[in-house]
Design an enzyme around this catalytic site. Structure first.
Site: not given
Ligand code: NAD
Length: 416
Positions: A63, A108-110, A149
């Site tokens: 995202v 953002a993050k995934g 992460d």
């Protein structure tokens, strides 16, 4: 209500308070909350099971929330519970964090819905490289930069760097949190916990707490919790309790962090640490102390246990460790809280330093990295404190107001 719903509700509550302060129109609020792009992919990997090869598929997500202030930036999580809703909320949090410390990144993050413990190294490498291959059209050193992460680490970043470099040339700046041997940044591993300790010390000094007379309880002795403990012990604070998912240990006389770390390395947990007595996580949160560092999971402090908390100062090392109702209860009792948005931002700050060094092909030493980290953290801490005072609001509302205001301004200037 499950933890994810509690966190989303808590985040909405904090954001709405800041929106009210900023007097933003509804359309502006909608734009600020919307993702720029949400990508869902299916990642195929051949797994070896009972001596046979079998093709499996995993769901992957990225995202990209907002890039008004710079390229998208955010971690990549390998965890069985990963889903679009969670990744969306975390991507948004990244946007506010990068804006708060005024670095030229968006958020953002995934992630991939997978339990990485069930894969061997070859399978994890294939998963990481396939994910990177499919994400290649939307990532780039000036577009979207990846980082580790939960469930990912420097090795995963090294595999992704290798995959991306096959078609784009050697691009170290495509990922941060990679091994130092491949352009990683000295000090990145300890950066978040180091920053937590630094800000805890600043807040304690403002409250006239004397390090040698201040007892610290650390809930969650992982990467962030252990480095926060090291940092605070080095400054003279007395660490009286530590915990992991299975429970914790307590000693009124103080715990040596070095001995605790060696014990965890040898035995895999804190249980049986010499000179300590066992405590449950519930008991640990209610111990008499001056400083509490929640460094484990989101929503650890809720209405159910807020009343039992005796700490005068809470520094949120974890993301969203306190629900909004508990936050209100604690504030009414005069407990000082340094919010997650500010307290745990050391990691992304040093990621930014890594990216800068990669672009310039000019590595800095650890002392330079940590000094610059301290300077930026101090500046953000002062700015948030001044705004909180001016507006007569708590630090969390001031931090959100500052961050959202900066993103909103960049969006207006660019004509988003
Ligand atoms: P980690 O996995 O290294 O450590 C988590 C620790 O929490 C472990 O010791 C685990 O045993 C403990 N734990 C798990 N469940 C628990 C429970 N119910 N009660 C008490 N302890 C429990 O993770 P980390 O990287 O240290 O991250 C910790 C928190 O900080 C997370 O909320 C993460 O999102 C946040 N955070 C991490 C970074 C970073 O750079 N690592 C940056 C910003 C925020």
């Amino acid at each position: 209500m499950n933890k994810k719903c509690i966190c989303q509700e808590t985040q909405h509550h904090f954001l709405n308070r800041a929106f009210d302060c900023l007097k933003l129109q509804e359309a502006q609020q909608t734009l600020l909350l919307s993702s720029f792009r949400e990508m869902r992919i299916t990642v195929p990997v051949t797994l070896r099971h009972n001596g046979e090869n079998k093709l499996h598929t995993f769901q992957g997500y990225r995202v990209q929330h907002n890039h008004a202030r710079g390229p998208f930036k955010g971690g990549l999580r390998f965890h069985i519970d990963v889903n679009m809703g969670e990744i969306r909320a975390l991507a948004q949090l990244m946007t506010w964090k990068t804006a708060l410390v005024d670095i030229p990144f968006g958020g953002a993050k995934g992630g991939i819905a997978v339990d990485p413990k069930h894969l061997n190294d070859t399978e994890r490498e294939e998963l990481s490289k396939r994910f990177c291959q499919k994400m290649a059209p939307i990532i780039g050193v000036h577009d979207d930069i990846l980082a580790p992460d939960i469930g990912t680490n420097p090795q995963v970043m090294a595999w992704m760097l290798d995959e991306y470099s096959k078609n784009h040339g050697f691009r170290t700046a495509i990922v941060t949190g990679k091994p130092v041997e491949l352009g990683g940044c000295a000090g990145r591993l300890e950066a978040t916990g180091y920053g937590v300790a630094y800000l805890a010390d600043k807040a304690a000094a403002e409250m006239s707490l004397i390090p040698e007379q201040s007892r610290v309880v650390i809930h969650g002795f992982g990467n962030v919790g252990s480095h926060a403990a090291i940092g605070l012990a080095n400054k003279g604070y007395k660490i009286i309790a530590l915990s992991g998912s299975q429970g914790g240990v307590f000693s009124e006389q103080g715990i040596s962090v070095a001995v605790a770390l060696a014990h965890v390395r040898e035995t895999g947990g804190l249980s049986g640490l010499v000179g300590t007595s066992p405590v449950s996580n519930t008991e640990l949160l209610g111990l008499s102390c001056e400083i509490l560092i929640p460094a484990a999971l989101e929503a650890s402090i809720t209405c159910d246990n807020a009343e039992a908390i005796q700490a005068k100062l809470i520094v949120e090392a974890a993301n969203m460790p306190i629900t909004h109702q508990a936050d209100e209860q604690l504030q009414q009792r005069g407990v000082v809280i340094v919010p997650d948005l500010l307290a745990n931002v050391g990691g992304v700050l040093v990621s930014y330093y890594e990216w800068v060094q990669n672009l310039q092909q000019f590595p800095w030493d650890r002392e330079t990295v940590l000094k610059r980290l301290e300077n930026r953290l101090f500046h953000a801490y002062q700015t948030v404190g001044a705004l909180a005072q001016e507006r007569q609001v708590d630090r969390r509302t001031a931090a959100y107001e500052l961050a959202i205001g900066r993103v909103n301004q960049a969006m207006q200037l660019r004509g988003f």
